[in-house]
Write a protein that holds these residues in place. Structure first.
Motif, mmCIF file in Angstrom:
data_model
loop_
_atom_site.group_PDB
_atom_site.id
_atom_site.type_symbol
_atom_site.label_atom_id
_atom_site.label_comp_id
_atom_site.label_asym_id
_atom_site.label_seq_id
_atom_site.Cartn_x
_atom_site.Cartn_y
_atom_site.Cartn_z
ATOM 1 N N ARG A 13 48.532 34.657 38.211
ATOM 2 C CA ARG A 13 47.366 35.396 37.611
ATOM 3 C C ARG A 13 46.493 34.366 36.783
ATOM 4 O O ARG A 13 45.193 34.658 37.099
ATOM 5 C CB ARG A 13 48.255 36.023 36.335
ATOM 6 N N ASP A 14 46.898 33.339 36.196
ATOM 7 C CA ASP A 14 45.875 32.449 35.632
ATOM 8 C C ASP A 14 45.949 31.065 36.354
ATOM 9 O O ASP A 14 44.807 30.448 36.101
ATOM 10 C CB ASP A 14 45.902 32.329 34.247
ATOM 11 N N THR B 17 55.080 35.207 40.551
ATOM 12 C CA THR B 17 54.553 36.301 40.476
ATOM 13 C C THR B 17 55.143 37.125 39.431
ATOM 14 O O THR B 17 56.301 36.864 38.849
ATOM 15 C CB THR B 17 54.857 37.049 41.765
ATOM 16 N N TYR C 64 47.050 40.331 43.474
ATOM 17 C CA TYR C 64 47.503 40.065 42.042
ATOM 18 C C TYR C 64 46.595 39.519 40.988
ATOM 19 O O TYR C 64 46.759 40.280 39.943
ATOM 20 C CB TYR C 64 48.540 38.976 42.268
ATOM 21 N N PHE C 65 45.663 39.152 41.497
ATOM 22 C CA PHE C 65 44.590 38.513 40.402
ATOM 23 C C PHE C 65 43.821 39.723 39.876
ATOM 24 O O PHE C 65 43.335 39.964 39.023
ATOM 25 C CB PHE C 65 43.532 37.541 41.125
ATOM 26 N N PHE D 225 45.865 41.827 37.878
ATOM 27 C CA PHE D 225 45.847 41.346 36.585
ATOM 28 C C PHE D 225 44.599 41.503 35.707
ATOM 29 O O PHE D 225 44.702 41.892 34.549
ATOM 30 C CB PHE D 225 46.148 39.790 36.650
#
Length: 824
Positions: A73-74, A374, A395-396, A399
C-alpha cells in the motif's frame, strides 16, 4: 527439552528480595538437599524439534512481516515508515529547519523501532540518497555518502528534514485515515501503514532479504506509474501487457540512468509474472576526437554499481594489458558522472565498449522480484505475495479508496459536530438579551448552563449540553451583527459540504468512470503528476533499447600481439617473459629444474600435458608475467592429487607447423603428437583440438592404466623413428608410424614389452640423424645413447640391452633448447 512455566505474577519461584522462596536454593533444592517437588510440576517436557520449529517460525514471521518486506500500500518497510512518522511528529517538513539526524534516530529507536541505531541511520541515509531512490523522501544536509561507496558521516554531524513529496505521503495521517497499533512497549501508537498518495512501492522500489524469501523491486518513473493507474481506472479489465505500452509504464527507471536492453516481450513477461531479469548497462560515447586517439566518456552507470570499484576494475584491465586499446582511465566525476577512457590511436571505441560491457560492472543484471506484503483481515499483519504489475496497481488504488473514504467520513463527522454547534448559535441569536441576562444572574458556568438548558430544553428543539457549553465559551465580539452573519454563512456552507460528502459516501457503484470517489482519486493522481513530476523531475532517466546491435568481439582484439617465452619447471611453476636468452640461467626455486621453455605469440595457445593423460591449454597472454619464480600452475587449472606437468608445447603455427587435418583424407595431420606411458604403451593423437584455450578441467588425450603415468609428449610427423629407454637398461628403436593414431583418448598400443619390475623412462624421436639421449645410471654416471647406433625393429619387443650391469635412474635432457626467436 524441558520448558519452565512462569508463575502468575511473572516470576519463577523467587521472592522479591531475589532469594528463592520457601527456603529453596538457586539449584531448586531445599535446605535438606532434596529436589523440591513443586518445581517438577512447573516443568513441561517438549520435544526439541517442536520447540525449535516453533521458535524459528516465530522468528521468520517477524522478519518477513516486520523488517524485510515492504507493504504494497505505501511501499515502505517498518523502519522507513517509523522514520517518516517520527519526523512528522518533530515537524521536520520541507519548510522546517534541518535537525540533527541523531535526534531523529534516537526518537525512532526509543519510541517505535527497538533495534540498533546503525540500522535505523542506514535506512535514513538511503532515503536521502538521490542515487538510491528515484524520489528521495529525506532532504539531507551534510555527508550522506556517495555513489563511490563512501559511508555517510556519523549521525551526530548530519542533519535532515523531509522532502516535499514526503508531504504527499503523510498528508492524510492527521485525520486518522489509517489503522494505528501499539508500539513495542505499549506506551504510544504508530500507524500500521502511511496514507500515501504516492505509489511509492513502484516509484522508489525496494530491496530486502527475509527468511525463505526476498524482494527486489526496481524504481519507476512517477509520471508513468500515475498514467498506468489512470489507465487501470479507465479500464479495470486491462491486461498486464497493455499497462507496459505507450505512455504508461515503459520499464524500470533507475535514478542513475543507464540503458535497459530488454525487448518489450521480455519486459511484459517480467511484469506479468512478477519476476525476471532486467539487463542494465551504462552509457558511454566518444566525447573527443584527436589524432593521438579518441576519448570514450562514461556518463551513466548501472543502478547499484559502486563507481569507484567499477573504475578500479577498468584500470586493472588496462594496466594488466588485457585492454590494450585503452591507454589511460581518468575519473573526472563531480556531481555528474564522468569517466574518461583515453583510447590508443586507431582503436575502435565500439569494441572497447563491448568489452567493458562483458568484463566489467558497466553492464549488470537486475533480478526483479515483485514480492511484498498484502493486506489481510488483521490490519497489523500482512501476507507476503509475489504480485504482477496490475495487482500492485490494483492494491494501491483500493488502498487510496479506503483512505479517501476514511477521510471523507472523518470530515463528515467533524462537519456534523460543527453544524451542531452552529445550529445552537443560530437558535439563540434572537434571544441574546435573554441569554446575557441569565448569565449575569447565574452563580457560575454550571449554574448558567443549567438555566439556559431549562429555558431552551433539548426535547423541544432547544439546546443540549454541548451547544450550551459552546455558547458560554463564545467571545463577546462574536455577538456583533456582522459576526452573526458569518456564522450563518458558515452554517450554510457546511451543510452544503455535508450533502456533497454524503452523496460521495452513498455512491457505491463499481463503475470506475462514474463513481464520485474514483473521480477524486483520478484528480489526486493528475495533481500528483503536476506537482512532483514536472518536465525535469518527470523526465525518464533510463532509456529502453528494444533493439540493440551486438558488436562481435574476440579475445584476440584485446591482446597485444607480441612475441614472448614461457618457462615451465619440473615442480610445476610457470612464468611468461618477453625474452629468455638462456633458460638455464633463469631464476628458479631452490632444487627446481627447467622442464620446458617454449616461444610464441601472446595471442596463441600453449598446451600443458600432465602425467595423468590430460592436456590443459591457455593463451600465453593469460600466463603470469614474472621475472621471478612465477606462479604454481595449479592456480590456473584444476589438478587431481599427484598430477604433474610432464611436457609443454606451443600452438603457435610458426613453431608447431600444420596441425590441421589434411582435407585430402590423410590418416593423420602433418604435425601431431606422440605420447608414451610408464607401462610401455604409446599412442599418437592430433593437436587441433588443443589449439584453443580450454576450461580449468582440461581435456583428456590418453587413458592411462592405474599405477602408470605419461612420461613425455612430443610433436612428430609420422616418418620418424623413436628410441625408447626403460629403467632396466633396455632400449629399442621402432618406426613412429607403427604406433596407432587415435582420434580420441585411449590407452594406445604396446611400444615396448617390459619386465614386471621395469618401467619406461622416456623416449626420443629421430628423423634419421644422430640424435642423442642422455641418461643417468643408478651409480650417478652419465651415459649418452645415440638413436643411430641401434637398428630399427618392430614395436612390442623387449628391445636390446644397453649395458651389462646397473640400471638407469633418469633421463636427462642435454639442455633445454633456447627458444625460437622471432624478429620483432
Amino acid at each position: 527439552m524441558a520448558k519452565r512455566r512462569s508463575s502468575a505474577n511473572g516470576q519463577t519461584g523467587k521472592s522479591g528480595n531475589g532469594r528463592a522462596s520457601g527456603g529453596r536454593s538457586k539449584s531448586g533444592r531445599g535446605n535438606s538437599g532434596q529436589i523440591d517437588e513443586s518445581l517438577l510440576k512447573e516443568i513441561e517436557n517438549i520435544p526439541l524439534r517442536l520447540a525449535a520449529q516453533d521458535r524459528y517460525l516465530n522468528y521468520s514471521l517477524s522478519v518477513i512481516t516486520s523488517r524485510a518486506l515492504p507493504d504494497v500500500r505505501d511501499g515502505f518497510k517498518p523502519v522507513q515508515r517509523r522514520i517518516l512518522y517520527t519526523m512528522l511528529q518533530q515537524r521536520l517538513d520541507s519548510n522546517a529547519k534541518h535537525s540533527k539526524c541523531a535526534k531523529v534516530v534516537g526518537d525512532v529507536m526509543g519510541k517505535y523501532h527497538p533495534h540498533g541505531d546503525s540500522s535505523i541511520y542506514e535506512a535514513l541515509v538511503r532515503m536521502s540518497q538521490a542515487f538510491s531512490l528515484r524520489m528521495p523522501m529525506i532532504d539531507g544536509s551534510g555527508n550522506f555518502g556517495s555513489i563511490d561507496g563512501d559511508n555517510a558521516a556519523a549521525m551526530r554531524y548530519t542533519e535532515c528534514r523531509m522532502t516535499p513529496i514526503a508531504s504527499a505521503v503523510l498528508m492524510d495521517l492527521s485525520t486518522r485515515t489509517v489503522a494505528f497499533k501499539q508500539n513495542y512497549d505499549g506506551t504510544r501508537e504508530e500507524p500500521v501503514v502511511l496514507p500515501s498518495r504516492v505509489p511509492n512501492l513502484l516509484v522508489n522500489g525496494a530491496t530486502g532479504i527475509a527468511v525463505g524469501m526476498a524482494t527486489n523491486i526496481p524504481p519507476h518513473n512517477l509520471k508513468e506509474v500515475c498514467k498506468a493507474l489512470l489507465k487501470l481506472l479507465s479500464d479495470p479489465e486491462i491486461k498486464d501487457y497493455q499497462l507496459v505500452a505507450g505512455d504508461a509504464i515503459q520499464g524500470p527507471d533507475f535514478p542513475t540512468g543507464g540503458e535497459i536492453v530488454n525487448s518489450k516481450e521480455e519486459l511484459r513477461e517480467i511484469y506479468a509474472t512478477g519476476s525476471g531479469t532486467v539487463k542494465l548497462r551504462g552509457v558511454a560515447s566518444v566525447a573527443e576526437t584527436s589524432k593521438s586517439g579518441d576519448v570514450l566518456r562514461i556518463t551513466e552507470i548501472p543502478f547499484g554499481v559502486n563507481k569507484a570499484l567499477m573504475v578500479e576494475r577498468i584500470a586493472e584491465l588496462v594496466y594488466s594489458n588485457k585492454l590494450p586499446l585503452v591507454e589511460e582511465v581518468r575519473d573526472l566525476s563531480s556531481e555528474d558522472i564522468r569517466v574518461d577512457l583515453l583510447l590508443k590511436k586507431g582503436a575502435d571505441a565500439n569494441k572497447v565498449l563491448a568489452y567493458l560491457y562483458k568484463n566489467t560492472p558497466l553492464q549488470t543484471n537486475f533480478n526483479v522480484n515483485l514480492t511484498c506484503l498484502t493486506p489481510t483481515e488483521n490490519p497489523e499483519v500482512g501476507a507476503p505475495r509475489r504480485l504482477s504489475l496490475k495487482e500492485i496497481l490494483w492494491y494501491f488504488l483500493h488502498f487510496r479508496l479506503d483512505v479517501l473514504t476514511a477521510r471523507l467520513t472523518n470530515e463528515l463527522n467533524s462537519l456534523l459536530r460543527r453544524i451542531h454547534i452552529l445550529e445552537g448559535f443560530a437558535l439563540i441569536f434572537d434571544a441574546l438579551d435573554m441569554i446575557i441576562k441569565i448569565i449575569r444572574n447565574s452563580e457560575g458556568k454550571a449554574d448558567a448552563a443549567d438555566k439556559i438548558m431549562k429555558k431552551f430544553p433539548a426535547e423541544k428543539g432547544g439546546l443540549d449540553a454541548e451547544q450550551t457549553d459552546a455558547i458560554l465559551e463564545l467571545k463577546l465580539y462574536r455577538l456583533a451583527r456582522l459576526e452573526i452573519n458569518l456564522i450563518l454563512d458558515e452554517l450554510k456552507a457546511k451543510r452544503k459540504r455535508v450533502k456533497e460528502i454524503e452523496k460521495l459516501l452513498a455512491d457505491d457503484r463499481e463503475d470506475y468512470l462514474s463513481s464520485g470517489r474514483w473521480k477524486l482519486i483520478r484528480e489526486e493522481l493528475t495533481s500528483l503528476v503536476t506537482d512532483y513530476a514536472s518536465d525535469v523531475a518527470g523526465r525518464r532517466r533510463s532509456q529502453i533499447l528494444t533493439q540493440t546491435e551486438e558488436i562481435e568481439i574476440t579475445e584476440e582484439d584485446f591482446i597485444v600481439a607480441e612475441n614472448c617465452h614461457v618457462l615451465v619447471t619440473v615442480d610445476g611453476w610457470v612464468k611468461r617473459q618477453k625474452h629468455i636468452a638462456d633458460p638455464s640461467k633463469s631464476r628458479l626455486r631452490q632444487g627446481d629444474k627447467v622442464l620446458a621453455c617454449v616461444s610464441g605469440n601472446t595471442r596463441e595457445t600453449i598446451a600443458f600435458f600432465s602425467s595423468l593423460g590430460v592436456c590443459y591449454t591457455a593463451r600465453m597472454q593469460d600466463l603470469p608475467a614474472s621475472t621471478g619464480f612465477g606462479e604454481p600452475i595449479q592456480k590456473l587449472f584444476k589438478f587431481k592429487d599427484g598430477e604433474r606437468i610432464i611436457a609443454a608445447m606451443s600452438m603457435d603455427p610458426r613453431i608447431i607447423g600444420n596441425i590441421a587435418e589434411d582435407p585430402k583424407g590423410s590418416y593423420y595431420p602433418e604435425t601431431h603428437a606422440l605420447a608414451a606411458s610408464s607401462d610401455g604403451y604409446a599412442l599418437r593423437f592430433g593437436l587441433q583440438s588443443f589449439a584453443e584455450p580450454s576450461t580449468r578441467a582440461g581435456r583428456r588425450f590418453s587413458r592411462v592404466k592405474a599405477g602408470a603415468a605419461i612420461v613425455d609428449v612430443v610433436p612428430v610427423h609420422g616418418t620418424e623413428t623413436v628410441l625408447a629407454v626403460s629403467a632396466d637398461c633396455r632400449g629399442m628403436v621402432c618406426p613412429v608410424d607403427e604406433i596407432n593414431y587415435l582420434s580420441g583418448a585411449g590407452k594406445g598400443v604396446l611400444l615396448m614389452k617390459l619386465a614386471t619390475t621395469d618401467r619406461l623412462l622416456g623416449f626420443k624421436p629421430s628423423t634419421g640423424d644422430r640424435d642423442l639421449l642422455t641418461v643417468v645410471t643408478n651409480r650417478g654416471a652419465k651415459k649418452t645413447i645415440s638413436t643411430a647406433k641401434y637398428r630399427v625393429t618392430s614395436r612390442g619387443g623387449r628391445g636390446i640391452e644397453l649395458q651389462k650391469n646397473g640400471k638407469i635412474a633418469e633421463i636427462v635432457e642435454n639442455a633445454v633448447e633456447p627458444p625460437t626467436l622471432f624478429d620483432e
